[in-house]
Design a protein around this motif. Structure first.
Motif, mmCIF file in Angstrom:
data_model
loop_
_atom_site.group_PDB
_atom_site.id
_atom_site.type_symbol
_atom_site.label_atom_id
_atom_site.label_comp_id
_atom_site.label_asym_id
_atom_site.label_seq_id
_atom_site.Cartn_x
_atom_site.Cartn_y
_atom_site.Cartn_z
ATOM 1 N N LYS A 176 0.827 -1.205 0.000
ATOM 2 C CA LYS A 176 0.000 0.000 0.000
ATOM 3 C C LYS A 176 0.863 1.257 0.000
ATOM 4 O O LYS A 176 0.582 2.225 -0.713
ATOM 5 C CB LYS A 176 -0.916 -0.007 1.217
ATOM 6 C CG LYS A 176 -1.959 -1.116 1.205
ATOM 7 C CD LYS A 176 -2.812 -1.062 2.453
ATOM 8 C CE LYS A 176 -3.837 -2.184 2.479
ATOM 9 N NZ LYS A 176 -4.660 -2.157 3.712
ATOM 10 N N VAL A 177 1.935 1.257 0.803
ATOM 11 C CA VAL A 177 2.834 2.404 0.847
ATOM 12 C C VAL A 177 3.646 2.503 -0.436
ATOM 13 O O VAL A 177 3.920 3.601 -0.942
ATOM 14 C CB VAL A 177 3.768 2.300 2.068
ATOM 15 C CG1 VAL A 177 4.778 3.442 2.070
ATOM 16 C CG2 VAL A 177 2.956 2.315 3.358
ATOM 17 N N ALA A 178 4.027 1.350 -0.994
ATOM 18 C CA ALA A 178 4.894 1.349 -2.170
ATOM 19 C C ALA A 178 4.175 1.815 -3.432
ATOM 20 O O ALA A 178 4.822 2.278 -4.381
ATOM 21 C CB ALA A 178 5.460 -0.050 -2.390
ATOM 22 N N ILE A 209 7.684 10.955 -1.151
ATOM 23 C CA ILE A 209 6.322 10.538 -1.509
ATOM 24 C C ILE A 209 5.908 9.320 -0.688
ATOM 25 O O ILE A 209 4.765 9.235 -0.203
ATOM 26 C CB ILE A 209 6.248 10.235 -3.017
ATOM 27 C CG1 ILE A 209 6.480 11.510 -3.824
ATOM 28 C CG2 ILE A 209 4.903 9.614 -3.381
ATOM 29 C CD1 ILE A 209 6.581 11.272 -5.315
ATOM 30 N N ALA A 210 6.818 8.374 -0.506
ATOM 31 C CA ALA A 210 6.507 7.181 0.280
ATOM 32 C C ALA A 210 6.222 7.541 1.740
ATOM 33 O O ALA A 210 5.299 6.986 2.362
ATOM 34 C CB ALA A 210 7.671 6.194 0.204
ATOM 35 N N ARG A 215 2.223 8.185 5.977
ATOM 36 C CA ARG A 215 1.585 8.994 7.025
ATOM 37 C C ARG A 215 0.073 9.082 6.815
ATOM 38 O O ARG A 215 -0.704 8.928 7.758
ATOM 39 C CB ARG A 215 2.187 10.401 7.016
ATOM 40 C CG ARG A 215 1.635 11.343 8.060
ATOM 41 C CD ARG A 215 1.951 10.879 9.459
ATOM 42 N NE ARG A 215 1.461 11.802 10.455
ATOM 43 C CZ ARG A 215 1.456 11.573 11.762
ATOM 44 N NH1 ARG A 215 1.939 10.425 12.218
ATOM 45 N NH2 ARG A 215 0.995 12.462 12.610
ATOM 46 N N ILE A 216 -0.331 9.297 5.577
ATOM 47 C CA ILE A 216 -1.766 9.400 5.279
ATOM 48 C C ILE A 216 -2.474 8.069 5.550
ATOM 49 O O ILE A 216 -3.545 8.023 6.171
ATOM 50 C CB ILE A 216 -1.972 9.835 3.826
ATOM 51 C CG1 ILE A 216 -1.441 11.259 3.614
ATOM 52 C CG2 ILE A 216 -3.456 9.768 3.431
ATOM 53 C CD1 ILE A 216 -1.444 11.718 2.176
ATOM 54 N N LEU A 217 -1.869 6.971 5.088
ATOM 55 C CA LEU A 217 -2.469 5.650 5.304
ATOM 56 C C LEU A 217 -2.520 5.294 6.776
ATOM 57 O O LEU A 217 -3.481 4.657 7.246
ATOM 58 C CB LEU A 217 -1.675 4.592 4.522
ATOM 59 C CG LEU A 217 -1.754 4.681 2.998
ATOM 60 C CD1 LEU A 217 -0.781 3.703 2.360
ATOM 61 C CD2 LEU A 217 -3.171 4.407 2.510
ATOM 62 N N TYR A 218 -1.489 5.733 7.516
ATOM 63 C CA TYR A 218 -1.466 5.445 8.952
ATOM 64 C C TYR A 218 -2.596 6.180 9.693
ATOM 65 O O TYR A 218 -3.263 5.616 10.549
ATOM 66 C CB TYR A 218 -0.114 5.844 9.537
ATOM 67 C CG TYR A 218 -0.025 5.675 11.037
ATOM 68 C CD1 TYR A 218 0.150 4.410 11.601
ATOM 69 C CD2 TYR A 218 -0.117 6.778 11.883
ATOM 70 C CE1 TYR A 218 0.231 4.249 12.972
ATOM 71 C CE2 TYR A 218 -0.037 6.630 13.260
ATOM 72 C CZ TYR A 218 0.143 5.362 13.792
ATOM 73 O OH TYR A 218 0.207 5.209 15.160
ATOM 74 N N GLY A 221 -5.742 4.478 9.262
ATOM 75 C CA GLY A 221 -5.778 3.129 9.805
ATOM 76 C C GLY A 221 -5.677 2.026 8.775
ATOM 77 O O GLY A 221 -6.141 0.898 9.015
ATOM 78 N N LEU A 222 -5.054 2.323 7.646
ATOM 79 C CA LEU A 222 -4.931 1.340 6.563
ATOM 80 C C LEU A 222 -3.615 0.594 6.577
ATOM 81 O O LEU A 222 -3.453 -0.370 5.822
ATOM 82 C CB LEU A 222 -5.104 2.056 5.217
ATOM 83 C CG LEU A 222 -6.463 2.722 4.996
ATOM 84 C CD1 LEU A 222 -6.494 3.460 3.670
ATOM 85 C CD2 LEU A 222 -7.596 1.688 5.058
ATOM 86 N N VAL A 223 -2.677 1.013 7.407
ATOM 87 C CA VAL A 223 -1.406 0.299 7.534
ATOM 88 C C VAL A 223 -1.089 0.090 9.004
ATOM 89 O O VAL A 223 -1.594 0.784 9.878
ATOM 90 C CB VAL A 223 -0.248 1.058 6.852
ATOM 91 C CG1 VAL A 223 -0.440 1.076 5.361
ATOM 92 C CG2 VAL A 223 -0.103 2.469 7.390
#
Length: 223
Positions: A176-178, A209-210, A215-218, A221-223
């Motif tokens: 997801k982050v990659a 960017i990664a 940070r956004i995904l965290y 609550g997606l990571v």
């Protein structure tokens, strides 16, 4: 009490020897390219050197800092110095140390765990050196075949072949982050092919960017 004092003294000695070995190893690593430049009077232009460092240095400094904070508590003092000096921690030294501690039923961070970790990393380093030496001797005997024009296209693609599997390993750890830097870079190079010559400079951009994507995904609550 006496055992604790002896262990503390031994740890101080480990740090003393470890620091000197790290300094010696660093000087030896720098001595090889320096000697080649002096003997052949072939010094790289400072602008090209700085441009290359701009692309890779931020990654190595970041990864190096993270590895120290992550692996030192696992490997202990002696194992950490030996592992960082010989390299290849993530793929080889850390798995060897953790598997050895698990097989012996000891915990990381204990005296027993540190001892087993150091022995495992030392044996791993010796085995790696032996395999590399055997490989060099074997390849030298078929050097003519390897350098033949028939195999030249294969060797022209060694870097993509190496970085491809590495990318799969790291992308699979957290795809997801990659995805964010991967999609951005693919679109960028498709739209502006001329930037392929500046790929090293764009590495820090991909890292930023990664980090932002993570940070956004965290937060979501997606990571």
């Amino acid at each position: 009490m006496r055992r604790a004092q002896k262990y503390a003294d031994f740890r101080d000695y480990e740090h003393y020897v470890g620091r000197w070995w790290m300094l010696t190893g660093s000087l030896l690593l720098l001595a090889v390219p320096t000697t080649i430049c002096v003997v052949y009077d072939a010094w790289p232009p400072i602008t090209d050197l700085l441009r290359g460092l701009l692309g890779v240095a931020p990654i190595y400094w970041t990864v190096g800092t993270i590895e120290v904070l992550t692996y030192v508590p696992m490997l202990g003092t002696g194992g950490s110095y030996l592992g960082f000096l010989t390299g290849n921690l993530t793929s080889l030294k850390v798995p060897c140390a953790l598997n050895a501690m698990q097989a012996c039923g000891v915990e990381a961070g204990t005296e027993e765990g540190e001892l087993i970790s150091t022995i495992a990393i030392g044996v791993s380093s010796l085995v790696t050196t032996a395999i590399i030496a055997i490989g060099v001797l074997a390849l030298s005997s078929i050097r003519g075949f390897i350098e033949s024009p028939t195999l030249q296209p294969a060797f022209d693609n060694i870097l993509p072949a190496l970085f491809g599997p590495l990318a799969v390993v790291y992308v699979s750890k957290n795809w997801k982050v990659a995805m964010a830097p991967l999609i951005f870079m693919v679109l960028l190079f498709v739209c502006v092919p001329a930037l392929a010559d500046s790929v090293g400079v764009l590495v820090p951009v991909g890292a930023v960017i990664a980090i932002v994507a993570a940070r956004i995904l965290y937060k979501k609550g997606l990571v």
